[in-house]
Design an enzyme around this catalytic site. Sequence first.
Site, PDB file in Angstrom:
ATOM      1  CB  ALA A 204      -2.641 -21.195  -2.237  1.00 51.18           C
ATOM      2  N   GLY A 205      -6.202 -19.357  -1.337  1.00 53.68           N
ATOM      3  CA  GLY A 205      -6.522 -17.954  -1.266  1.00 53.68           C
ATOM      4  C   GLY A 205      -6.111 -17.355  -0.007  1.00 53.68           C
TER       5      GLY A 205
ATOM      6  CG  HIS B  69      12.495  11.103   1.428  1.00 52.16           C
ATOM      7  ND1 HIS B  69      13.194   9.764   0.529  1.00 52.16           N
ATOM      8  CD2 HIS B  69      14.117  10.837   1.715  1.00 52.16           C
ATOM      9  CE1 HIS B  69      13.765   9.489   0.394  1.00 52.16           C
ATOM     10  NE2 HIS B  69      14.978  10.407   1.192  1.00 52.16           N
TER      11      HIS B  69
END
Length: 462
Positions: free
Chosen positions: A177-178, A441
């Site tokens: 699970a790398g 924004h």
Amino acid sequence: MASYDVIIIGSGPGGYVCAIRCAQLGLKTAVVEGRDTLGGTCLNVGCIPSKALLHATHMLHEAEHNFATMGLKGKSPSVDWKQMLAYKADTIAQNTKGIEFLFKKNKIDWLKGWGTIPEQGRVKVGDEMHEAKHIIIATGSEASSLPGVEIDEKTVVTSTGALELSKIPKKLVVIGAGVIGLEMGSVYARLGAEVTVVEFLDQITPGMDVEVQKSFQKILKKQGLNFVMGAAVQGVETLKTKAKVTYKLRKDDSEETIDADVVLVATGRKPFTDGLGLEALGIEMADRGQIKTDGQWRTNVDGIHAIGDCIAGPMLAHKAEDEGMAVAEVIAGKHGHVNYGVIPGVIYTHPEVAAVGATEAMLKDEGRAYKIGKFSFMGNGRAKANFAGDGFVKILADKETDRILGAHIIGPMAGDLIHEICVAMEFGASAEDLALTCHAHPTYSEAVREAALACGDGPIHS
Ligand code: FAD
Ligand code: NAI
């Protein structure tokens, strides 16, 4: 015999970037490459093809899951796997040809074939001998295998085979699970495969921030990936077109098996230095097969340097590139430097995961007092609009001085957002410096500013 200032062996991100910088600095440069195309692992069977498949399958995921909500009605696209592979191949070709163009532009010779170093100052390619004042080894890495697991690149594959499967498997088992396991696991889960990840440790992505690990695994589970944690793979048996993976659960030593159409072995990579003749030259190697170098990428043999995946450090394209540029500067008599404390790491899943600098675990080990500023993408307007509210930005800063020590992001465009923090760290900035910088924004970057604000008097939107 042709004579060069510099001969680089290997044309991956380390080698090709080094060559271009050498040429820019006025050095007569050649690159030896045994593959048919330039660009190394990264461009041919690594970064670029995996990102092409991640992009295509993310588009599919968006169409299947989010289009209708936005009022985009109609049939979801169906998958033409051959065409997806053709798109990937075209992406690779555009990039590798791009490097060929850059070599021509910079008058860099490509010596085609596999190189050896018969003696100091000489590189042999096929029957041709070449002379160089400086030799740089940039031969990269290869997938490491597990005992009891035979790779055939069809049913039991490394990442190279996983990028080129003849069809989409119904059941894919990923060992490890790398980074590779989770990126390629995501690709095939989005394409409809039942994906099970078998991991030796109790958490995914070893070395990452613990909160990121937990959140990441939860999100991936929601996306349909299954995990078997704490499981040591004992072997893989291939049966015609299928395979059976046997693993032992570490908690009680019980043995279990799982069937698969394809098994992806993603348990790490190791330096590739075969056939160079390093032993005869007396080049010192570290335990895990890396070439030993000093602070200026010099080996113990005069005139021979090494960079990238074949030396110590993270196996990342940009780390190799930075070393390539720096060693070129050193050879040209200038100052070459790599700040190993500020090398970002990114996982290109959805959401992306990105990190730079220290983790909490590292700071605790050092006994260093730190503070945490955290902000969830749920509080970010842009993320909410784009179905990207999962995840957070976490900044670690020195408790006394407020200097940024590390950052960990899981969320939209994390791999791009992290660079604002990298630049801040390079300039020795405080969290307040980031917090006082105006951020447009609505952008995902506002979440970084809010996390920086959280290191001080507090964020605005949570
Ligand atoms: P390499 O890219 O491995 O290049 C070495 C080259 O040297 C090869 O082309 C090889 O053919 C050649 N060579 C070797 N020996 C000789 C010889 N004797 N003579 C001539 N030529 C020789 N990293 C990231 O940063 N981001 C990513 O998204 C990412 N994704 C990846 C995905 C996958 C599936 C894989 C496998 C890796 C990924 N990586 C990623 C890691 C990245 O590919 C490597 O860190 C990077 O390629 C290392 O560069 P390098 O120049 O050291 O070596
Ligand atoms: P990795 O080191 O990231 O992960 C390997 C995983 O396999 C670890 O979690 C480890 O605990 C597990 N493992 C090891 N032995 C096992 C066993 N016997 N049974 C079950 N699990 C086992 O290695 P990975 O994913 O193969 O990637 C190799 C390198 O390629 C990485 O160092 C990475 O830097 C680079 N890479 C980078 C990418 C990026 O930057 N986005 C993408 C892909 C690769």
